[in-house]
Write an enzyme that holds these catalytic residues in place. Sequence first.
Site, PDB file in Angstrom:
ATOM      1  N   CYS A 336       0.839  -1.198   0.000  1.00  0.00           N
ATOM      2  CA  CYS A 336       0.000   0.000   0.000  1.00  0.00           C
ATOM      3  C   CYS A 336       0.876   1.251   0.000  1.00  0.00           C
ATOM      4  CB  CYS A 336      -0.982  -0.048   1.157  1.00  0.00           C
ATOM      5  SG  CYS A 336      -2.395   1.059   0.925  1.00  0.00           S
ATOM      6  N   HIS A 435      -3.472  -5.520   1.097  1.00  0.00           N
ATOM      7  CA  HIS A 435      -3.257  -5.888   2.492  1.00  0.00           C
ATOM      8  C   HIS A 435      -3.625  -7.362   2.681  1.00  0.00           C
ATOM      9  CE1 HIS A 435      -2.556  -1.813   3.896  1.00  0.00           C
ATOM     10  NE2 HIS A 435      -3.633  -1.408   3.238  1.00  0.00           N
TER      11      HIS A 435
END
Length: 492
Positions: A336, A435
């Site tokens: 991310c 994630h």
Amino acid sequence: MQKLSPLMFVGTGSDVGKSIITAGFCRIFKQDGYTPAPFKAQNMANNSYATEEGLEIGRAQAVQAEAAGVACHTDMNPLLLKPSSDHTCQVVLNGKPIGNQNAYQYFRTEGREELRAEVNAAFDRLASSYNPVVMEGAGSISEINLREVDLVNMPMAIHAKASVILVADIDRGGVFASVYGSIMLLTEEERKYVKGILINKFRGDIRLFESGIKILEDLCGIPVVGVVPYYKDIHIEEEDSVALHTKQIQASHGKVNVVVVLLRHMSNFTDFNRLERDPRVHLYYSSNVDEIAKADIILLPGSKSTLDDLYELRRNGVAQSILKAHRAGATVVGICGGFQMMGQEICDPDHVEGSIERLPGLGLLPVSTKMLGEKVTRQVKFNFQQSASLCDGYEIHMGITTPMDDNPTSPVNHLTDNTTDGYLLNNKCFGTYIHGILDNAEVIDYLLEPYADKLTEQPFDYTAFKDQQYDKLADHIRQHVNVDLVYQLMEK
């Protein structure tokens, strides 16, 4: 099954262990044949999770839902506050961001009843489908200066007609004052709902506290349902960054050393829980340049303020230490915000994150990131590289990352919706927006392959491990809490 009243755990203060106790009771009710679901009206955390519908909730409620054996839903955490500084936070309502507010704006009375209606409606929907709803409060129940604007503690308990258990952390000291004071500062109406007291994080011989139990019961006029000892051998995900203080901070000998770079605005550190339990590696968290230099694998985590954290990495020398370690053979992987930092640049022309419009990245990947106001939030299934097995993960990010100049795409993952994710330079340098990618065995095996000569242990089944931990937590609570009494309190 008999219909039970909702059960609510509130605290004498923050970090008393309410989230873990709530998860434990979710598993207990599941074991006993009920269909429980967790609920927290308002949560403050940067560790969040994407539901099946692509909406955002606090990670703790996702963990509690997993303990209960049900899919997580925004109704379990309708209001999520994600701090972006010491004074401001992003407000997420029913899974979608509705703007940024400072603390004074958020806690004003104006507009409060609209939020109250939303969280009450979310609870009502849950209560119509699950039995029982296991509720969690936030912070202290006796913040009397915020009583009029409180959405998550006693006003929520009264709306739900919940049986309330007050949880206190005896490890901090002052347990008698905190329990008695918390109850006495409630209104007469609020005190009617507090049915029991639970003492958490006890160390030592519990027999020495037997007189303390009677004193508390005599003082408060309600039973102590249990005294739960502190434990070290049960591993349940924690969402608060406070948990980072218990993590390893230094490299070790004899295993593959994996460092997670500590960021000031780090988010979703639960991405690394699976690796932390893998017997083949030693995982630690650090922003110390000497400890980063010792790592075989460097993981750049997500960030709630990517540009600010990137600026800090450049200022404190960590950026240079990462580049130096990579040149010496270390693997670097970004997730991310960490993926965004690995590129050539991060641009924020619309000031989505703040005043910085552009920063050069670490230059490890030939990509550029542009920050966008719209947040991507979704669960994903994907194939990692050439693996035929489907992997699971989720995305929560603002911004889009694309190859620069004439560089071709080089995806890390191929999603089931025919889109791709991430950029792979080689097996020692890649980034992804997903994630939870490190919860998948295929990805871990790929990550560790260059270090095969250091591997002495066998991999393990993380899903089975987590399930075992929920059962161990339930057993621990059953051993030290009068669960039959709790059931009785819920039947009245």
